[in-house]
Design a protein around this motif. Structure first.
Motif, PDB file in Angstrom:
ATOM      1  N   LEU A 136       0.830  -1.200   0.000  1.00 20.89           N
ATOM      2  CA  LEU A 136       0.000   0.000   0.000  1.00 20.89           C
ATOM      3  C   LEU A 136       0.868   1.256   0.000  1.00 20.89           C
ATOM      4  O   LEU A 136       1.237   1.760   1.059  1.00 20.89           O
ATOM      5  CB  LEU A 136      -0.899   0.024   1.255  1.00 20.89           C
ATOM      6  CG  LEU A 136      -1.785  -1.182   1.494  1.00 20.89           C
ATOM      7  CD1 LEU A 136      -2.358  -1.154   2.912  1.00 20.89           C
ATOM      8  CD2 LEU A 136      -2.892  -1.222   0.470  1.00 20.89           C
ATOM      9  N   GLN A 173       4.682  10.262   3.334  1.00 18.37           N
ATOM     10  CA  GLN A 173       4.541   9.473   2.119  1.00 18.37           C
ATOM     11  C   GLN A 173       5.475   8.281   2.237  1.00 18.37           C
ATOM     12  O   GLN A 173       6.585   8.396   2.754  1.00 18.37           O
ATOM     13  CB  GLN A 173       4.912  10.305   0.892  1.00 18.37           C
ATOM     14  CG  GLN A 173       4.747   9.580  -0.411  1.00 18.37           C
ATOM     15  CD  GLN A 173       5.005  10.491  -1.614  1.00 18.37           C
ATOM     16  OE1 GLN A 173       5.245  11.686  -1.474  1.00 18.37           O
ATOM     17  NE2 GLN A 173       4.965   9.920  -2.788  1.00 18.37           N
ATOM     18  N   GLU A 204      -3.038   2.103  -4.057  1.00 27.45           N
ATOM     19  CA  GLU A 204      -2.455   3.387  -3.659  1.00 27.45           C
ATOM     20  C   GLU A 204      -3.469   4.115  -2.796  1.00 27.45           C
ATOM     21  O   GLU A 204      -4.651   4.192  -3.146  1.00 27.45           O
ATOM     22  CB  GLU A 204      -2.092   4.198  -4.882  1.00 27.45           C
ATOM     23  CG  GLU A 204      -0.985   3.553  -5.702  1.00 27.45           C
ATOM     24  CD  GLU A 204      -0.552   4.369  -6.911  1.00 27.45           C
ATOM     25  OE1 GLU A 204      -0.768   5.595  -6.926  1.00 27.45           O
ATOM     26  OE2 GLU A 204       0.006   3.757  -7.826  1.00 27.45           O
ATOM     27  N   LEU A 205      -3.001   4.663  -1.671  1.00 29.63           N
ATOM     28  CA  LEU A 205      -3.888   5.311  -0.720  1.00 29.63           C
ATOM     29  C   LEU A 205      -3.465   6.754  -0.467  1.00 29.63           C
ATOM     30  O   LEU A 205      -2.284   7.076  -0.502  1.00 29.63           O
ATOM     31  CB  LEU A 205      -3.858   4.564   0.622  1.00 29.63           C
ATOM     32  CG  LEU A 205      -4.291   3.116   0.604  1.00 29.63           C
ATOM     33  CD1 LEU A 205      -4.066   2.495   1.973  1.00 29.63           C
ATOM     34  CD2 LEU A 205      -5.744   2.997   0.196  1.00 29.63           C
ATOM     35  N   ALA A 206      -4.451   7.589  -0.186  1.00 33.86           N
ATOM     36  CA  ALA A 206      -4.189   8.965   0.238  1.00 33.86           C
ATOM     37  C   ALA A 206      -5.262   9.358   1.244  1.00 33.86           C
ATOM     38  O   ALA A 206      -6.436   9.033   1.063  1.00 33.86           O
ATOM     39  CB  ALA A 206      -4.201   9.902  -0.958  1.00 33.86           C
ATOM     40  N   TRP A 207      -4.864   9.966   2.321  1.00 32.14           N
ATOM     41  CA  TRP A 207      -5.814  10.479   3.310  1.00 32.14           C
ATOM     42  C   TRP A 207      -5.177  11.689   3.970  1.00 32.14           C
ATOM     43  O   TRP A 207      -3.978  11.900   3.899  1.00 32.14           O
ATOM     44  CB  TRP A 207      -6.208   9.411   4.322  1.00 32.14           C
ATOM     45  CG  TRP A 207      -5.102   8.954   5.235  1.00 32.14           C
ATOM     46  CD1 TRP A 207      -4.783   9.478   6.433  1.00 32.14           C
ATOM     47  CD2 TRP A 207      -4.177   7.875   5.001  1.00 32.14           C
ATOM     48  NE1 TRP A 207      -3.718   8.798   6.967  1.00 32.14           N
ATOM     49  CE2 TRP A 207      -3.334   7.822   6.108  1.00 32.14           C
ATOM     50  CE3 TRP A 207      -3.996   6.963   3.954  1.00 32.14           C
ATOM     51  CZ2 TRP A 207      -2.305   6.880   6.226  1.00 32.14           C
ATOM     52  CZ3 TRP A 207      -2.974   6.047   4.073  1.00 32.14           C
ATOM     53  CH2 TRP A 207      -2.143   5.998   5.189  1.00 32.14           C
ATOM     54  N   TRP A 237      -5.679   2.772   6.681  1.00 33.19           N
ATOM     55  CA  TRP A 237      -5.396   1.855   5.585  1.00 33.19           C
ATOM     56  C   TRP A 237      -5.862   0.428   5.882  1.00 33.19           C
ATOM     57  O   TRP A 237      -5.838  -0.429   5.007  1.00 33.19           O
ATOM     58  CB  TRP A 237      -3.901   1.846   5.266  1.00 33.19           C
ATOM     59  CG  TRP A 237      -3.028   1.697   6.477  1.00 33.19           C
ATOM     60  CD1 TRP A 237      -2.457   2.702   7.206  1.00 33.19           C
ATOM     61  CD2 TRP A 237      -2.647   0.480   7.128  1.00 33.19           C
ATOM     62  NE1 TRP A 237      -1.748   2.181   8.261  1.00 33.19           N
ATOM     63  CE2 TRP A 237      -1.850   0.819   8.232  1.00 33.19           C
ATOM     64  CE3 TRP A 237      -2.905  -0.860   6.874  1.00 33.19           C
ATOM     65  CZ2 TRP A 237      -1.310  -0.126   9.086  1.00 33.19           C
ATOM     66  CZ3 TRP A 237      -2.373  -1.813   7.728  1.00 33.19           C
ATOM     67  CH2 TRP A 237      -1.578  -1.431   8.814  1.00 33.19           C
ATOM     68  N   TYR A 292       1.377   5.071   0.160  1.00 32.74           N
ATOM     69  CA  TYR A 292       0.460   6.021   0.786  1.00 32.74           C
ATOM     70  C   TYR A 292       0.999   7.445   0.749  1.00 32.74           C
ATOM     71  O   TYR A 292       2.202   7.674   0.666  1.00 32.74           O
ATOM     72  CB  TYR A 292       0.184   5.627   2.243  1.00 32.74           C
ATOM     73  CG  TYR A 292       1.406   5.713   3.128  1.00 32.74           C
ATOM     74  CD1 TYR A 292       1.732   6.896   3.782  1.00 32.74           C
ATOM     75  CD2 TYR A 292       2.238   4.617   3.299  1.00 32.74           C
ATOM     76  CE1 TYR A 292       2.856   6.983   4.594  1.00 32.74           C
ATOM     77  CE2 TYR A 292       3.365   4.689   4.101  1.00 32.74           C
ATOM     78  CZ  TYR A 292       3.664   5.874   4.749  1.00 32.74           C
ATOM     79  OH  TYR A 292       4.779   5.961   5.532  1.00 32.74           O
ATOM     80  N   SER A 347      -0.108  10.931   3.106  1.00 29.37           N
ATOM     81  CA  SER A 347      -0.939  11.453   4.185  1.00 29.37           C
ATOM     82  C   SER A 347      -0.297  12.718   4.709  1.00 29.37           C
ATOM     83  O   SER A 347       0.705  12.654   5.428  1.00 29.37           O
ATOM     84  CB  SER A 347      -1.070  10.421   5.298  1.00 29.37           C
ATOM     85  OG  SER A 347      -1.700  10.985   6.418  1.00 29.37           O
TER      86      SER A 347
END
Length: 151
Positions: free
Chosen positions: A82, A90, A147-150, A131, A84, A86
């Protein structure tokens, strides 16, 4: 010109199947509640931490699990990756799964967590790492990457 560098973080999803959890109980997951670290304090997370220079990813997962729970997984298997972003953070999360270990997991690193325990996978505590749901969703549909973004 200097290259950007990003952390590699490893996590181990320890699972206790019904036959070794409560009688006829659900699949359980071992989670820690972060405390006094300055990052994600209060969130429930699986054991994990940063890769060290010269260390393999799976070796880091075993080491971090041992440091945080006192137990070393004996059947470690890759689950997902994952990347990420945030806020100012990163990096990359590598998540492994294990259902066997050399001794009973517990709270072995009280400087970074204030609680540890087994939770039914269908009734996980809040708040969870942002996540964590992605891990369970990827596994349920046979995926391995998101791929994650928060914020």
């Amino acid at each position: 010109m200097a290259r950007d560098r990003f952390p590699v973080v490893v996590h181990v999803l320890l699972r206790r199947p019904p036959e070794i959890s409560a009688a006829d109980g659900p699949l359980e997951v071992f989670l820690l509640r972060r405390a006094d670290t300055g990052f994600m304090d209060g969130f429930h997370v699986p054991p994990g931490g940063h890769l060290m220079v010269g260390e393999g990813v799976s070796a880091a997962a075993r080491r971090e699990c041992l440091e945080e729970t006192g137990a070393t997984p004996t059947d470690l298997a890759p689950l997902c990756v994952l990347p990420y972003q945030s806020g100012r953070h990163q990096g990359f999360n590598f998540v492994f799964a294990a259902s066997a270990w050399d001794r009973s997991p517990g709270l072995a690193e009280p400087a970074s967590s204030d609680h540890a325990g087994w939770y039914p996978q269908a009734q996980l505590p809040e708040p969870l790492a942002p996540w964590f749901d992605a891990v369970l969703e990827l596994e349920a549909r046979g995926g391995w990457y998101r791929e994650l973004a928060w914020s």
